[in-house]
Scaffold this active site. Structure first.
Site, PDB file in Angstrom:
ATOM      1  CG  ASP A  67      -0.269  -0.161   2.533  1.00 54.33           C
ATOM      2  OD1 ASP A  67       0.982  -0.201   2.582  1.00 54.33           O
ATOM      3  OD2 ASP A  67      -0.967  -0.256   3.546  1.00 54.33           O
ATOM      4  CG  ASN A 136      -8.109   1.239  11.570  1.00 55.30           C
ATOM      5  OD1 ASN A 136      -7.278   0.390  11.248  1.00 55.30           O
ATOM      6  ND2 ASN A 136      -8.515   2.184  10.744  1.00 55.30           N
ATOM      7  CG  HIS A 138      -5.563  -0.438   8.600  1.00 55.37           C
ATOM      8  ND1 HIS A 138      -5.339   0.916   8.570  1.00 55.37           N
ATOM      9  CD2 HIS A 138      -4.373  -0.986   9.007  1.00 55.37           C
ATOM     10  CE1 HIS A 138      -4.088   1.158   8.917  1.00 55.37           C
ATOM     11  NE2 HIS A 138      -3.489   0.023   9.186  1.00 55.37           N
ATOM     12  CD  GLU A 143      -8.118   2.879   6.834  1.00 53.86           C
ATOM     13  OE1 GLU A 143      -7.948   2.048   7.744  1.00 53.86           O
ATOM     14  OE2 GLU A 143      -7.633   4.013   6.853  1.00 53.86           O
TER      15      GLU A 143
HETATM   16  P1  PGA Z   1       2.401  -0.800  12.622  1.00 51.44           P
HETATM   17  O1  PGA Z   1       1.310  -0.592  11.503  1.00 51.44           O
HETATM   18  O2  PGA Z   1       3.173  -2.011  12.210  1.00 51.44           O
HETATM   19  O3  PGA Z   1       3.219   0.427  12.594  1.00 51.44           O
HETATM   20  O4  PGA Z   1       1.675  -1.036  13.912  1.00 51.44           O
HETATM   21  C1  PGA Z   1       0.472  -1.615  11.116  1.00 51.44           C
HETATM   22  C2  PGA Z   1      -0.657  -1.044  10.333  1.00 51.44           C
HETATM   23  O5  PGA Z   1      -1.119   0.068  10.649  1.00 51.44           O
HETATM   24  O6  PGA Z   1      -1.138  -1.712   9.402  1.00 51.44           O
END
Ligand code: PGA
Length: 239
Positions: A67, A136, A138, A143
């Site tokens: 992404d 959250n 995702h 999302e």
């Molecule tokens: P993080 O991000 O590894 O920094 O916790 C994961 C994400 O938001 O998909």
């Protein structure tokens, strides 16, 4: 689905790096989806260090960026592009044709999604997809939503995602997200998901024990037989 609880972040990262390493040893032409963020950083560092130390050929690998933050210049320090180049692409000295990567400022974002979908279609298979879980719920920029995504698409980012540490408090230039959809993730032969720390305890519990719903995209993991979830003790505390 396999869930392994590891002692701490270092052990989790070692275990994840070993899985990535075996994937490349088994198939030097592997195609690998790469998530960014703080969770997999040590995994990638250990994986790349071992690939180099063991002289494992990487010139036939394909790396696929999961992404991207739409609106930031590609070489901005916060992009997923910069992250992958720093931790994987540059140290392994990969060629540009080994990297399938969303542009962060495409003229027509929907066109960019089509381009990436076509590039992925040309691959024989996707061997492994490394993923994190957002606070959250995702997966990539899939999302929370009313419907499941399928193909690569342009995402409207939630407030939580715009507050992600990668952006270091400045989301002003980020106008959209661009991401692989869940069908592409699901088509990977192996899905490797990592979560660590207390910030992920609740969402790991919701994703694994709650209903399978697009309101929590990570809940789809419950339905993936070819998924390995590596957790540290903190992230698994409520399971
Ligand atoms: P993080 O991000 O590894 O920094 O916790 C994961 C994400 O938001 O998909």
């Amino acid at each position: 689905m396999r869930i392994n609880v590891l002692k701490d972040y270092e052990t989790l990262s070692r275990s994840a790096a070993d899985i990535l390493l075996s994937t490349v040893k088994e198939n030097p032409k592997a195609a690998i989806i790469i998530a960014t963020g703080s969770t997999p950083t040590l995994t990638y560092q250990l994986w790349v260090r071992d690939l180099l130390a063991q002289n494992i050929p990487t010139d036939n690998l394909t790396i696929i960026k999961l992404d991207e933050w739409g609106g930031l210049p590609m070489d901005h320090p916060s992009t997923c592009e910069t992250y992958i180049r720093t931790y994987i692409f540059d140290p392994l000295k990969l060629r540009e044709d080994q990297f399938i990567s969303f542009q962060s400022q495409p003229e027509v974002p929907e066109q960019e999604c089509l381009r990436i979908a076509q590039e992925i279609q040309r691959l024989r298979s996707i061997d492994i997809c490394a993923l994190g879980i957002g606070k959250n719920g995702h997966l990539g920029f899939n999302e929370p939503s009313d419907t499941w995504s399928t193909v690569p698409f342009v995402a409207t980012l939630t407030k939580e995602s715009l507050g992600h540490d990668m952006l270091q408090g400045d989301s002003s230039k980020v106008t959209f997200g661009i991401t692989l959809g869940l069908n592409t993730i699901r088509q990977s032969k192996h899905i490797l998901v990592l979560a660590n720390g207390t910030a992920k305890t609740d969402i790991v519990n919701t994703a694994l024990r709650g209903p399978v719903t697009p309101r929590c995209p990570a809940s789809i993991l419950q339905e993936l037989p070819n998924m390995t979830l590596l957790l540290d003790q903190e992230a698994s505390a409520k399971l």
